[in-house]
Design a protein around this motif. Structure first.
Motif, mmCIF file in Angstrom:
data_model
loop_
_atom_site.group_PDB
_atom_site.id
_atom_site.type_symbol
_atom_site.label_atom_id
_atom_site.label_comp_id
_atom_site.label_asym_id
_atom_site.label_seq_id
_atom_site.Cartn_x
_atom_site.Cartn_y
_atom_site.Cartn_z
ATOM 1 N N LEU A 68 0.838 -1.206 0.000
ATOM 2 C CA LEU A 68 0.000 0.000 0.000
ATOM 3 C C LEU A 68 0.871 1.253 0.000
ATOM 4 O O LEU A 68 0.582 2.221 -0.715
ATOM 5 N N CYS A 69 1.944 1.247 0.791
ATOM 6 C CA CYS A 69 2.855 2.391 0.816
ATOM 7 C C CYS A 69 3.559 2.561 -0.528
ATOM 8 O O CYS A 69 3.737 3.682 -1.002
ATOM 9 N N LYS A 70 3.959 1.434 -1.153
ATOM 10 C CA LYS A 70 4.581 1.490 -2.481
ATOM 11 C C LYS A 70 3.623 2.086 -3.503
ATOM 12 O O LYS A 70 4.016 2.857 -4.369
ATOM 13 N N GLY A 71 2.331 1.718 -3.377
ATOM 14 C CA GLY A 71 1.339 2.270 -4.288
ATOM 15 C C GLY A 71 1.195 3.772 -4.147
ATOM 16 O O GLY A 71 1.048 4.486 -5.133
ATOM 17 N N ILE A 73 3.580 5.829 -3.067
ATOM 18 C CA ILE A 73 4.809 6.454 -3.555
ATOM 19 C C ILE A 73 4.876 6.413 -5.073
ATOM 20 O O ILE A 73 5.222 7.407 -5.711
ATOM 21 N N SER A 74 4.523 5.266 -5.675
ATOM 22 C CA SER A 74 4.597 5.172 -7.135
ATOM 23 C C SER A 74 3.541 6.037 -7.816
ATOM 24 O O SER A 74 3.754 6.504 -8.926
ATOM 25 N N ALA A 75 2.423 6.270 -7.157
ATOM 26 C CA ALA A 75 1.413 7.166 -7.730
ATOM 27 C C ALA A 75 1.935 8.600 -7.763
ATOM 28 O O ALA A 75 1.593 9.372 -8.656
ATOM 29 N N ARG A 76 2.787 8.915 -6.809
ATOM 30 C CA ARG A 76 3.342 10.263 -6.739
ATOM 31 C C ARG A 76 4.410 10.496 -7.817
ATOM 32 O O ARG A 76 4.536 11.582 -8.361
ATOM 33 N N PHE A 77 5.193 9.468 -8.117
ATOM 34 C CA PHE A 77 6.274 9.588 -9.090
ATOM 35 C C PHE A 77 6.003 8.754 -10.336
ATOM 36 O O PHE A 77 6.911 8.173 -10.914
ATOM 37 N N GLU A 78 4.771 8.698 -10.763
ATOM 38 C CA GLU A 78 4.365 7.808 -11.851
ATOM 39 C C GLU A 78 5.086 8.124 -13.159
ATOM 40 O O GLU A 78 5.480 7.227 -13.890
ATOM 41 N N GLY A 79 5.290 9.348 -13.473
ATOM 42 C CA GLY A 79 5.922 9.712 -14.739
ATOM 43 C C GLY A 79 7.392 9.355 -14.803
ATOM 44 O O GLY A 79 7.932 9.098 -15.864
ATOM 45 N N ASN A 80 8.078 9.319 -13.671
ATOM 46 C CA ASN A 80 9.520 9.082 -13.649
ATOM 47 C C ASN A 80 9.889 7.594 -13.662
ATOM 48 O O ASN A 80 11.046 7.266 -13.847
ATOM 49 N N LEU A 81 8.942 6.697 -13.445
ATOM 50 C CA LEU A 81 9.246 5.275 -13.315
ATOM 51 C C LEU A 81 8.828 4.443 -14.521
ATOM 52 O O LEU A 81 8.688 3.235 -14.411
ATOM 53 N N LYS A 82 8.660 5.055 -15.683
ATOM 54 C CA LYS A 82 8.154 4.307 -16.832
ATOM 55 C C LYS A 82 9.096 3.168 -17.227
ATOM 56 O O LYS A 82 8.659 2.079 -17.557
ATOM 57 N N GLY A 83 10.402 3.366 -17.205
ATOM 58 C CA GLY A 83 11.344 2.327 -17.623
ATOM 59 C C GLY A 83 11.388 1.153 -16.665
ATOM 60 O O GLY A 83 11.541 0.011 -17.076
ATOM 61 N N ALA A 84 11.262 1.403 -15.379
ATOM 62 C CA ALA A 84 11.359 0.344 -14.375
ATOM 63 C C ALA A 84 9.999 -0.246 -14.020
ATOM 64 O O ALA A 84 9.929 -1.137 -13.178
#
Length: 180
Positions: A68-71, A73-84
């Motif tokens: 849930l915490c990962k979700g 955090i990833s929602a906050r930085f969604e644009g920067n994590l496209k490759g990973a």
């Protein structure tokens, strides 16, 4: 309309609550009876399967909280994590599968031990425990039911995790098909 991410969050929160309820019911359930002038206390520590159930369900609740915490955090930085994102999706899928299987196995082992406590096994000279510790056994039954509910929720979470993973793959990309 509710999106797949919201359903995932609701399922994870429900799974955490079910796991915590299972751990509390199993871990805090005790009953003391006087047998032949000796006070005998029944706890989850009497059966190894129940002890393992407490550990596994506690770890699964912690894992779902971390997801849930990962979700968040990833929602906050969604644009920067496209490759990973595909790598993270694979790891999440495999961990969700592992959590679903291990919680189901721990609950099944606890059910098996509980059935032995109910019926006994005269061949091994194991006596029935639930005719003496009835309240303890009923509460364990409720805890095991909550554990199976949590296991079913983990299976549903695994389905969503698989969907989130495999929607990243296009059949055209792997079969080298071109649109005509």
């Amino acid at each position: 309309m509710v999106g797949i991410a919201q359903v995932n969050v609701y399922l994870r929160v429900s799974a955490v609550l079910s796991f915590v309820l299972t751990v509390c019911l199993v871990g805090l359930d005790t009953q003391t009876k006087i047998v032949f002038f000796i006070a005998r206390k029944a706890t989850y520590r009497d059966l190894e399967a129940l002890r393992i159930l407490v550990y596994v369900d506690s770890a699964a609740a912690g894992y779902n909280l971390l997801q849930l915490c990962k979700g968040l955090i990833s929602a906050r930085f969604e644009g920067n994590l496209k490759g990973a994102y595909i790598c993270i999706s694979w790891i999440g899928f495999l961990l969700d599968q592992f959590a679903a299987y291990i919680t189901f196995a721990a609950n099944s082992a606890a059910i098996e031990a509980a059935v032995l406590a109910i019926t006994g096994a005269e061949e091994f000279q194991w006596m029935k425990l639930c005719n003496r510790y009835t309240r303890f056994c009923f509460q364990m039954g409720g805890a095991l039911l909550c554990g199976y509910v949590a296991s079913i929720l983990m299976v549903l979470i695994s389905f969503i995790s698989a969907y989130n993973l495999f929607r990243n793959y296009s059949p055209n990309r792997f079969l080298h098909l071109k649109k005509t």
